[in-house]
Design a protein around this motif. Structure first.
Motif, PDB file in Angstrom:
ATOM      1  N   MET A   1       6.836 -27.949  17.684  1.00 59.41           N
ATOM      2  CA  MET A   1       6.809 -29.376  17.431  1.00 59.41           C
ATOM      3  C   MET A   1       8.236 -29.918  17.495  1.00 59.41           C
ATOM      4  O   MET A   1       9.141 -29.388  16.875  1.00 59.41           O
ATOM      5  N   SER A   2       8.420 -30.955  18.236  1.00 60.93           N
ATOM      6  CA  SER A   2       9.715 -31.623  18.338  1.00 60.93           C
ATOM      7  C   SER A   2      10.062 -32.301  17.016  1.00 60.93           C
ATOM      8  O   SER A   2       9.162 -32.748  16.287  1.00 60.93           O
ATOM      9  N   ILE A   3      11.345 -32.406  16.711  1.00 61.19           N
ATOM     10  CA  ILE A   3      11.731 -33.056  15.462  1.00 61.19           C
ATOM     11  C   ILE A   3      11.326 -34.524  15.429  1.00 61.19           C
ATOM     12  O   ILE A   3      11.124 -35.057  14.344  1.00 61.19           O
ATOM     13  N   VAL A   4      11.155 -35.160  16.581  1.00 60.10           N
ATOM     14  CA  VAL A   4      10.735 -36.567  16.558  1.00 60.10           C
ATOM     15  C   VAL A   4       9.302 -36.714  16.072  1.00 60.10           C
ATOM     16  O   VAL A   4       8.891 -37.805  15.685  1.00 60.10           O
ATOM     17  N   ALA A   5       8.506 -35.623  16.076  1.00 63.75           N
ATOM     18  CA  ALA A   5       7.127 -35.670  15.599  1.00 63.75           C
ATOM     19  C   ALA A   5       7.018 -35.395  14.092  1.00 63.75           C
ATOM     20  O   ALA A   5       5.935 -35.507  13.526  1.00 63.75           O
ATOM     21  N   LEU A   6       8.127 -35.044  13.440  1.00 56.29           N
ATOM     22  CA  LEU A   6       8.102 -34.783  12.004  1.00 56.29           C
ATOM     23  C   LEU A   6       7.858 -36.072  11.240  1.00 56.29           C
ATOM     24  O   LEU A   6       8.240 -37.160  11.693  1.00 56.29           O
ATOM     25  N   PRO A   7       7.237 -35.977  10.053  1.00 60.85           N
ATOM     26  CA  PRO A   7       7.040 -37.179   9.247  1.00 60.85           C
ATOM     27  C   PRO A   7       8.370 -37.752   8.780  1.00 60.85           C
ATOM     28  O   PRO A   7       9.324 -37.012   8.535  1.00 60.85           O
ATOM     29  N   THR A   8       8.411 -39.047   8.668  1.00 63.42           N
ATOM     30  CA  THR A   8       9.625 -39.717   8.189  1.00 63.42           C
ATOM     31  C   THR A   8       9.521 -39.935   6.684  1.00 63.42           C
ATOM     32  O   THR A   8       8.440 -39.847   6.103  1.00 63.42           O
ATOM     33  N   ILE A   9      10.657 -40.197   6.064  1.00 59.78           N
ATOM     34  CA  ILE A   9      10.682 -40.519   4.644  1.00 59.78           C
ATOM     35  C   ILE A   9      11.336 -41.881   4.478  1.00 59.78           C
ATOM     36  O   ILE A   9      12.121 -42.327   5.319  1.00 59.78           O
ATOM     37  N   ASN A  10      11.012 -42.550   3.395  1.00 57.81           N
ATOM     38  CA  ASN A  10      11.666 -43.793   3.020  1.00 57.81           C
ATOM     39  C   ASN A  10      12.741 -43.466   2.010  1.00 57.81           C
ATOM     40  O   ASN A  10      12.527 -42.637   1.121  1.00 57.81           O
ATOM     41  N   ILE A  11      13.893 -44.092   2.159  1.00 54.69           N
ATOM     42  CA  ILE A  11      14.968 -43.880   1.196  1.00 54.69           C
ATOM     43  C   ILE A  11      15.487 -45.232   0.740  1.00 54.69           C
ATOM     44  O   ILE A  11      15.264 -46.252   1.408  1.00 54.69           O
ATOM     45  N   SER A  12      16.166 -45.243  -0.392  1.00 58.77           N
ATOM     46  CA  SER A  12      16.681 -46.498  -0.929  1.00 58.77           C
ATOM     47  C   SER A  12      17.850 -47.002  -0.095  1.00 58.77           C
ATOM     48  O   SER A  12      18.631 -46.220   0.445  1.00 58.77           O
ATOM     49  N   GLY A  13      17.939 -48.303   0.007  1.00 61.69           N
ATOM     50  CA  GLY A  13      19.006 -48.918   0.790  1.00 61.69           C
ATOM     51  C   GLY A  13      18.764 -48.752   2.271  1.00 61.69           C
ATOM     52  O   GLY A  13      17.694 -48.337   2.708  1.00 61.69           O
ATOM     53  N   ASP A  14      19.753 -49.096   3.055  1.00 62.72           N
ATOM     54  CA  ASP A  14      19.674 -48.946   4.506  1.00 62.72           C
ATOM     55  C   ASP A  14      20.947 -48.255   4.983  1.00 62.72           C
ATOM     56  O   ASP A  14      21.840 -48.883   5.538  1.00 62.72           O
ATOM     57  N   PRO A  15      21.037 -46.929   4.746  1.00 60.42           N
ATOM     58  CA  PRO A  15      22.289 -46.228   5.034  1.00 60.42           C
ATOM     59  C   PRO A  15      22.643 -46.158   6.510  1.00 60.42           C
ATOM     60  O   PRO A  15      23.773 -45.853   6.850  1.00 60.42           O
ATOM     61  N   LEU A  16      21.705 -46.456   7.379  1.00 61.65           N
ATOM     62  CA  LEU A  16      21.984 -46.368   8.811  1.00 61.65           C
ATOM     63  C   LEU A  16      22.349 -47.719   9.424  1.00 61.65           C
ATOM     64  O   LEU A  16      22.677 -47.787  10.600  1.00 61.65           O
ATOM     65  N   ALA A  17      22.333 -48.780   8.634  1.00 65.63           N
ATOM     66  CA  ALA A  17      22.578 -50.128   9.161  1.00 65.63           C
ATOM     67  C   ALA A  17      23.958 -50.279   9.785  1.00 65.63           C
ATOM     68  O   ALA A  17      24.120 -50.978  10.779  1.00 65.63           O
ATOM     69  N   ASP A  18      24.964 -49.627   9.221  1.00 67.81           N
ATOM     70  CA  ASP A  18      26.343 -49.802   9.682  1.00 67.81           C
ATOM     71  C   ASP A  18      26.768 -48.789  10.737  1.00 67.81           C
ATOM     72  O   ASP A  18      27.941 -48.709  11.086  1.00 67.81           O
ATOM     73  N   LEU A  19      25.841 -48.018  11.265  1.00 65.18           N
ATOM     74  CA  LEU A  19      26.216 -46.959  12.190  1.00 65.18           C
ATOM     75  C   LEU A  19      26.344 -47.430  13.631  1.00 65.18           C
ATOM     76  O   LEU A  19      26.722 -46.660  14.501  1.00 65.18           O
ATOM     77  N   GLY A  20      26.013 -48.674  13.884  1.00 66.55           N
ATOM     78  CA  GLY A  20      26.160 -49.192  15.247  1.00 66.55           C
ATOM     79  C   GLY A  20      25.125 -48.595  16.175  1.00 66.55           C
ATOM     80  O   GLY A  20      24.009 -48.282  15.787  1.00 66.55           O
ATOM     81  N   ASP A  21      25.507 -48.410  17.416  1.00 60.24           N
ATOM     82  CA  ASP A  21      24.580 -47.974  18.454  1.00 60.24           C
ATOM     83  C   ASP A  21      24.699 -46.477  18.716  1.00 60.24           C
ATOM     84  O   ASP A  21      24.739 -46.034  19.845  1.00 60.24           O
ATOM     85  N   SER A  22      24.729 -45.680  17.635  1.00 63.61           N
ATOM     86  CA  SER A  22      24.949 -44.244  17.803  1.00 63.61           C
ATOM     87  C   SER A  22      23.766 -43.529  18.439  1.00 63.61           C
ATOM     88  O   SER A  22      23.903 -42.409  18.900  1.00 63.61           O
ATOM     89  N   LEU A  23      22.605 -44.162  18.482  1.00 61.19           N
ATOM     90  CA  LEU A  23      21.434 -43.538  19.095  1.00 61.19           C
ATOM     91  C   LEU A  23      21.023 -44.252  20.375  1.00 61.19           C
ATOM     92  O   LEU A  23      19.870 -44.201  20.783  1.00 61.19           O
TER      93      LEU A  23
END
Length: 159
Positions: A1-23
């Motif tokens: 199974m590819s890691i993109v098929a793994l279940p996601t989790i919700n976390i507090s805040g939005d820690p990825l908001a300031d990462l720009g276009d890293s993906l």
């Protein structure tokens, strides 16, 4: 199974908001979160890429470490861990902490060292946590489906 098929989790805040276009425009999916000392270690994926970032428990990104990498192209990458191949990224965020990440289609393996003693107080998501043999301050975080994590953990060098 590819890691993109793994279940996601919700976390507090939005820690990825300031990462720009890293993906490269892909929406990140948070796969795991580990609390170590005053840091939150967040592992995520998006498209054919892996990412790792550190934030403080209050959600700020003071001296963060942020790593991202795409999966290796066919015939490229290393096989230091099973379930590979992997591309590698590494970096440091302040004078003490460093991390390296092996990114593959089926798993990601992060070595994280705050270089000061810190205990893991909580972990969520599809992650297995080991200590690096011979390096008691270094955590090895393995993200993937259960069987893949067990396979990788069983082949880590033992002290």
């Amino acid at each position: 199974m590819s890691i993109v098929a793994l279940p996601t989790i919700n976390i507090s805040g939005d820690p990825l908001a300031d990462l720009g276009d890293s993906l490269a425009g892909k929406t990140p999916k948070i796969l795991a979160e580990v609390y170590s000392g005053s840091k939150r270690l967040v592992m995520y994926t998006g498209g054919d890429a892996c990412g790792f970032t550190t934030i403080t428990e209050d959600g700020s990104q003071v001296s963060p470490i942020h790593l991202s990498s795409t999966w290796p192209s066919k015939g490229e990458g290393h096989t230091d861990y099973s379930a590979g191949p992997y591309n590698t990224a590494s970096g440091s965020g302040d004078s003490t902490a460093w991390a390296s990440m092996a990114c593959g289609k089926n798993a990601m393996v992060i070595e994280y060292s705050p270089r000061i003693p810190m205990e893991v107080s909580r972990a969520r998501g599809q992650v297995t946590i080991e200590r690096k043999p011979g390096h008691p301050l270094t955590l090895v975080l393995i993200v993937g489906e259960t069987k893949v994590r067990e396979e990788i953990a069983s082949h880590l060098p033992r002290g």
